[in-house]
Design a protein around this motif. Structure first.
Motif, PDB file in Angstrom:
ATOM      1  N   ASP A   1      -0.339  -3.924  -6.832  1.00  0.00           N
ATOM      2  CA  ASP A   1       1.568  -3.579  -7.055  1.00  0.00           C
ATOM      3  C   ASP A   1       1.676  -5.193  -6.044  1.00  0.00           C
ATOM      4  O   ASP A   1       2.584  -5.070  -6.914  1.00  0.00           O
TER       5      ASP A   1
ATOM      6  N   GLN B   1      -5.611  -0.245  -5.992  1.00  0.00           N
ATOM      7  CA  GLN B   1      -3.621  -0.162  -5.933  1.00  0.00           C
ATOM      8  C   GLN B   1      -3.192  -1.175  -4.962  1.00  0.00           C
ATOM      9  O   GLN B   1      -1.802  -1.484  -5.908  1.00  0.00           O
TER      10      GLN B   1
ATOM     11  N   THR C   1       1.330  -1.557   0.345  1.00  0.00           N
ATOM     12  CA  THR C   1       0.129   0.149   0.337  1.00  0.00           C
ATOM     13  C   THR C   1       0.927   1.474  -0.097  1.00  0.00           C
ATOM     14  O   THR C   1       1.642   1.534   0.912  1.00  0.00           O
ATOM     15  N   GLU C   2       0.803   2.510  -0.773  1.00  0.00           N
ATOM     16  CA  GLU C   2       1.277   3.006  -0.807  1.00  0.00           C
ATOM     17  C   GLU C   2       0.374   3.975   0.572  1.00  0.00           C
ATOM     18  O   GLU C   2       1.420   5.582   0.539  1.00  0.00           O
TER      19      GLU C   2
ATOM     20  N   GLN D   1      -8.721  -1.738  -1.970  1.00  0.00           N
ATOM     21  CA  GLN D   1      -8.769  -0.847  -3.394  1.00  0.00           C
ATOM     22  C   GLN D   1      -7.526  -1.441  -4.198  1.00  0.00           C
ATOM     23  O   GLN D   1      -6.861  -2.391  -3.310  1.00  0.00           O
TER      24      GLN D   1
END
Ligand code: ADE
Length: 287
Positions: free
Chosen positions: A69, A65, A42-43, A63
């Motif tokens: 990734d 993202q 996670t970012e 989510q």
């Protein structure tokens, strides 16, 4: 066969699958099971991986993202490993073909292609096709399989559209997440991988082979709680034992899984087999 599981609960996968037969298969290198923690990708600075669904509704969604990734990291690893393997394998194969003066360019091309194809990505969801033994047999032919486990109310549809190749359910009931279904599938697929079971015959002759359930089995002692082992099994007469087992399989399937029995009896050769069996029984009774 290499299994890669994208999950928020990697310990569940690793603890659950590294025991007993699959634990031994991992140790011996027949399979490998790697759980990848989606949260590591996670970012979000608070390590958040979920949010509210647009349009409202109960619960949270995973989510796109971090899921994307995490998947990309696994895909890169698979492709890099395959590329390395082909760099070792293809020159060897070409040399062998030259030695044999055989032109097997197709074989080389196939292996080159295989190295750059993306792995199958299975999303576990009650909205998928129901998992069957036939599906397990088909998936056991793959070299790498990626499983995506959802939690909470599911995963943002956009990332599913980009990475998922197969939507699979393990039955018509709803679980709290995809980890148990992924474990069920990995167990069923692994036991079809060569050398995972000590006894290769047992993967072949069992429930669902030929659409019939397995016959009853007995071990020592010969008598327990006033129940005796059926005499035919002590006779050493292999043909009779096989016949008895098939008959028991038919009886059991008819009683417990009428849907499977209907499928079995719809085949002409099975109808004929049953007619023959019934005739033999009637003849025995009249004697
Ligand atoms: N996730 C929640 N329930 C499931 C099911 N029945 N099969 C696969 N994945 C699931």
């Amino acid at each position: 066969m290499r299994f890669h599981v994208l999950t928020l609960f990697p310990e569940m996968i690793m603890d659950g699958l590294h025991t007993s037969i699959l634990g031994r298969a991992c140790e011996q290198g027949h399979i490998s099971i790697d759980a990848v923690n989606i949260r590591d990708y996670t970012e979000n600075k608070h390590k958040k991986v979920d949010d509210y669904p647009y349009g409202g509704g109960a619960g949270m969604l995973m989510q796109a993202q971090p899921v994307f990734d995490a998947y990309k990291a696994v895909e890169e690893k698979i492709l890099a490993r395959n590329k390395m393997a082909s760099e070792n394998f293809i020159p060897k194969m070409k040399a062998r073909n030259q030695l044999q003066e055989k032109n097997s360019e197709l074989e080389v091309a196939n292996s080159e292609n295989k190295n750059f194809t993306k792995p199958r990505v299975i999303y576990l969801t009650p909205q998928g096709s129901v998992f069957t033994q036939k599906m397990a047999e088909e998936l056991a032919k793959e070299e790498d399989l990626v499983f995506l486990c959802g939690h909470y109310e599911g995963i943002d549809e956009r990332v599913l559209e980009e990475i998922v190749t197969d939507y699979v359910s393990i039955g018509d009931y709803v679980l709290t997440g995809g980890e148990l279904p992924a474990m069920v599938m990995i167990d069923a697929i692994s036991r079809l991988v060569p050398n995972v079971l000590n006894n290769d015959v047992s993967a072949e002759f069992e429930s669902f082979h030929d659409d019939l359930l397995e016959y009853p089995q007995y071990s020592r002692p010969e008598e327990w709680h006033d129940k005796k082992v059926p005499e035919v099994l002590l006779s050493g007469h292999h043909a009779n034992i096989e016949k008895w087992r098939k008959e028991q399989s038919i009886i059991r399937t008819k009683e417990r899984r009428p849907d499977l029995y209907e499928k079995w009896i719809s085949k002409e050769e099975n109808q004929k087999y049953l007619e023959k069996l019934n005739k033999q029984k009637a003849k025995k009774k009249s004697v």
